[in-house]
Write a protein that holds these residues in place. Structure first.
Motif, PDB file in Angstrom:
ATOM      1  N   ASP A  19      38.238  29.343  42.028  1.00 52.77           N
ATOM      2  CA  ASP A  19      38.416  30.646  42.670  1.00 52.77           C
ATOM      3  C   ASP A  19      38.148  30.595  44.176  1.00 52.77           C
ATOM      4  OD1 ASP A  19      39.269  31.784  40.309  1.00 52.77           O
ATOM      5  OD2 ASP A  19      37.298  32.561  39.774  1.00 52.77           O
ATOM      6  N   ASP A  92      34.125  43.730  48.683  1.00 47.57           N
ATOM      7  CA  ASP A  92      34.195  43.611  47.225  1.00 47.57           C
ATOM      8  C   ASP A  92      34.272  42.148  46.779  1.00 47.57           C
ATOM      9  OD1 ASP A  92      34.044  46.349  46.921  1.00 47.57           O
ATOM     10  OD2 ASP A  92      36.208  46.617  46.682  1.00 47.57           O
ATOM     11  N   ASP A  93      35.105  41.362  47.463  1.00 43.98           N
ATOM     12  CA  ASP A  93      35.190  39.932  47.128  1.00 43.98           C
ATOM     13  C   ASP A  93      33.844  39.251  47.377  1.00 43.98           C
ATOM     14  OD1 ASP A  93      37.783  39.818  46.177  1.00 43.98           O
ATOM     15  OD2 ASP A  93      38.646  39.229  48.104  1.00 43.98           O
ATOM     16  N   SER A  96      31.455  40.160  44.545  1.00 44.19           N
ATOM     17  CA  SER A  96      31.828  39.474  43.304  1.00 44.19           C
ATOM     18  C   SER A  96      31.457  37.997  43.338  1.00 44.19           C
ATOM     19  CB  SER A  96      33.329  39.634  43.076  1.00 44.19           C
ATOM     20  OG  SER A  96      33.757  38.865  41.994  1.00 44.19           O
ATOM     21  N   ARG A 100      28.372  35.603  41.298  1.00 39.11           N
ATOM     22  CA  ARG A 100      28.680  34.356  40.589  1.00 39.11           C
ATOM     23  C   ARG A 100      27.870  33.190  41.141  1.00 39.11           C
ATOM     24  NH1 ARG A 100      34.959  33.896  40.581  1.00 39.11           N
ATOM     25  NH2 ARG A 100      34.513  32.097  39.261  1.00 39.11           N
TER      26      ARG A 100
END
Length: 115
Positions: A19, A92-93, A96, A100
């Motif tokens: 990702d 937001d990214d 997120s 993780r």
């Protein structure tokens, strides 16, 4: 010898790496040899060190590679912050990916203690 691909920790670190590669593909091309390269190397270093450590013959050796993986995940955490602050990724990214990264870091720590 342990099959690293069966470790949930390795699987999560591997998916994070994939990702990060996708995320950085939208960065300015001027960053190809800068932040893009740094983030991809830091991200790939995490599952790589987990894999390499799992192939070592002693638990202390494996722990040493987990320590290196922790350093790389912390490096990636900062690079994500930098990317957000200079406008390469959205809030937001960042949120997120940060969750993780923290999860992987905690998993590395827990697995290291278990060894």
């Amino acid at each position: 010898m342990l099959n690293y691909q069966h470790l949930i920790l390795w699987q999560k670190a591997h998916m994070l790496t994939l990702d990060v590669y996708k995320l950085t593909s939208s960065f300015p091309k001027a960053e190809l040899f800068g932040l893009i390269s740094q983030m991809r190397r830091a991200a790939a270093s995490v599952p790589s060190n987990i894999a390499e450590g799992s192939g070592r013959s002693t638990k202390p050796d494996f722990k040493r590679f987990l320590t290196i993986a922790t350093g790389s995940v912390c490096e990636l955490e900062y690079q994500l912050l930098l990317s957000k602050n200079i406008g390469f990724i959205s809030v937001d990214d960042f949120a997120s990916f940060s969750l993780r990264v923290i999860e992987v870091r905690k998993m590395i720590h827990a697995y290291s203690k278990k060894l």
